[in-house]
Design an enzyme around this catalytic site. Structure first.
Site, PDB file in Angstrom:
ATOM      1  N   HIS A 242       0.802  -1.222   0.000  1.00  0.00           N
ATOM      2  CA  HIS A 242       0.000   0.000   0.000  1.00  0.00           C
ATOM      3  C   HIS A 242       0.843   1.284   0.000  1.00  0.00           C
ATOM      4  CE1 HIS A 242      -2.889  -2.994   0.828  1.00  0.00           C
ATOM      5  NE2 HIS A 242      -2.835  -2.970   2.133  1.00  0.00           N
ATOM      6  N   LYS A 339       0.115  -0.177  13.778  1.00  0.00           N
ATOM      7  CA  LYS A 339      -1.118  -0.539  14.491  1.00  0.00           C
ATOM      8  C   LYS A 339      -1.105   0.179  15.835  1.00  0.00           C
ATOM      9  CE  LYS A 339      -2.319  -4.083  11.716  1.00  0.00           C
ATOM     10  NZ  LYS A 339      -3.473  -3.946  10.826  1.00  0.00           N
TER      11      LYS A 339
END
Ligand code: BG6
Length: 490
Positions: A242, A339
């Site tokens: 990504h 995260k």
């Protein structure tokens, strides 16, 4: 819009999995609602669990209801249901493929087929092999396309092996490697922003731009995906695909045309320029400990399901890199993802060079450099920050923003990435998919960083949930007299 081809069967391997439930079926529902599914479109949902089409459909109904914007419309769901049949089989047993072939022949042997591999990566090879052995991979009267989810390999070597297996059955032009970020509305808008506006392209270079920052932050932890994530880490999970896609679209030269081949060539040049400069890459890794995320207590990554208690897998990565091109060679590009961070936000930030005004006006303090923020998610839009005089003061200067919120202005929710991508496969447009040459460069980049990390000691966990990662990520910029920006000012 170019319409999808006709007579298509979509065969989904992994029909009971998360991806099918959360993304593929909701996307098919929305395509149907928007009138974008061809009339004769059919789905064969292939799963290993024993169920009837009826029971499968009632599960799918619940998933679509949960995963679409707005209310589910029964007449549309019914119309979709009539096109779906469930087929049970094991992915590695020949018998199952004979059964699948009979189902397909029952619908129409000369239909076009898109095989969607929504399965764990260990099944990619066997499914492709069996499709070949059972004469299901080619038909002179119709096309066969294969759609593959990530991860495409674990490193360059395994990716090359897998690629060789797949290309021995399907030609490259029939292979659609999904990177769902390419289906995001604002990624597609990057080309329009850069090349559809006269004001941006002339200043899109090292003469005016001081640095580029790409942030893809997530607030959630790994949840139940520990088993997969232990093998991947933030570098392979997010950067290898990504973030590099975001980088190539931000940095590429104007393509000759918007054709698939021309865009891909330009993206590839960026990746080549990247792997030409690997010796000067700096990285920071992090792993979250216990704390609070999204207002809830979050256990440390090492305590997540199927994660080793002494895991050294990174849940955060920040990288400073350069592109060896005339346009960018001394412009640092900082990327970060992780995260359990402070915000769920994906943005590309262009920080321009400092203006000359402070010297002209004999001011002690430098003015803030202009920022252009391309907001990918959750808000889609473009924000420009520039300096103006504070009204009523003699010479106070303050940064102000012009904020274009695309989803506020258009008032509609952008189509989900998978809607766009599935429709592109149906019409044979591979522009928003990753081609092998790009993937190869991305693995060279990732492998190199991995190798660099191998001998380096790490002390994990090293950041608290709800922050922007380890202190070292801040230091990466502050030692260059820079700082990370984002449109939320955090
Ligand atoms: C996936 C990763 O590819 O992208 C996930 O495997 C990550 O770990 C997700 O959460 C992020 O996607 P999005 O669209 O929510 O930014």
């Amino acid at each position: 819009m170019i319409t999808a081809d006709k007579n298509i069967i979509m065969v989904i391997f992994g029909a009971t999995g998360d991806l099918t439930h959360k993304k593929l079926m909701p996307a098919l529902y929305s395509l149907l609602r928007r009138g974008l599914l061809p009339d004769d479109f059919k789905v064969v949902a292939v799963g290993r669990r024993d169920k009837t089409t009826e029971s499968y459909l009632s599960e799918i109904y619940e998933s679509i209801k949960k995963n679409i914007f707005g209310e589910i419309k029964t007449d549309i769901f019914d119309a979709l249901s009539r096109r779906i049949q469930y087929h049970r089989q094991n992915f590695n047993e020949d018998q199952g493929y004979d059964g699948l072939k009979a189902v397909i022949d029952g619908i129409g042997a000369d239909m076009n087929i898109m095989y969607y591999l929504a399965v764990a990566p260990q099944y990619f090879e066997v499914i492709i092999e069996k499709l070949d052995v059972h004469n299901m991979a080619a038909n002179p009267k119709a096309w066969r396309r294969v759609v593959i989810e990530k991860p495409f390999g674990r490193d360059l070597k395994t990716a090359e092996y897998l690629n060789q297996k797949i290309t021995s059955v399907f030609p490259e032009s029939s292979i659609y490697r999904i990177d769902h970020y390419l289906g995001k509305e604002m990624l597609q808008n990057l080309n329009v922003l850069r090349f559809g506006n006269t004001v941006f392209e002339p200043i899109w270079n090292r003469r005016y731009i001081d640095n580029i920052q790409i942030t893809a932050g997530e607030t959630a932890g790994v949840a139940t995906r520990g088993g997969y994530y232990e093998q991947a880490g933030a570098l392979k999970d997010m950067v290898q695909n990504h973030l590099l896609q975001l980088l190539t679209l931000t940095a590429m030269e104007p393509p000759v045309s918007l054709n698939e081949g021309d865009i891909r060539n330009e993206k590839l040049k960026v990746l080549r320029a990247l792997i030409d400069h690997l010796d000067i890459i700096e990285t920071v890794r992090g792993q979250y400990g216990a704390g609070n995320a999204e207002g809830q207590p979050l256990t440390a990554y090492r305590d997540a399901e199927r994660v080793s208690k002494d895991s050294n897998t990174e849940t955060f990565v920040a990288i400073k890199l350069f592109l060896n091109t005339e346009r960018w060679h001394d412009v640092p590009i900082y990327i970060r993802t992780g995260k359990a961070l402070k915000s769920k936000i994906t943005e590309v930030i262009i920080e321009f060079k400092e203006p000359h005004y402070d010297r002209m006006a004999n001011r002690a303090e430098a003015l803030k450099a202009n920022l252009l923020v391309i907001k990918i998610q959750p808000e889609e839009g473009i924000l420009f920050e520039f300096n103006t005089k504070q009204p009523g003061t003699i010479d106070d200067i303050v940064p102000v923003t012009m904020d274009f919120c695309q989803n506020c202005q258009t008032g509609v929710n952008s189509p989900e990435a998978y809607e766009r991508l599935l429709h592109d496969v149906m019409r044979g447009d591979g522009t928003l998919f990753t081609r092998w040459e790009e993937l190869k460069c991305a693995w060279v980049f990732t492998d190199r960083i991995k190798a660099q990390w191998e001998g380096e000691p790490v002390e994990f966990p090293n950041y608290e949930p709800g922050t922007w990662g380890p202190q070292a990520a801040e230091d990466l910029l502050s030692k260059d007299n820079r700082k990370w920006w984002n449109s939320q000012g955090e």
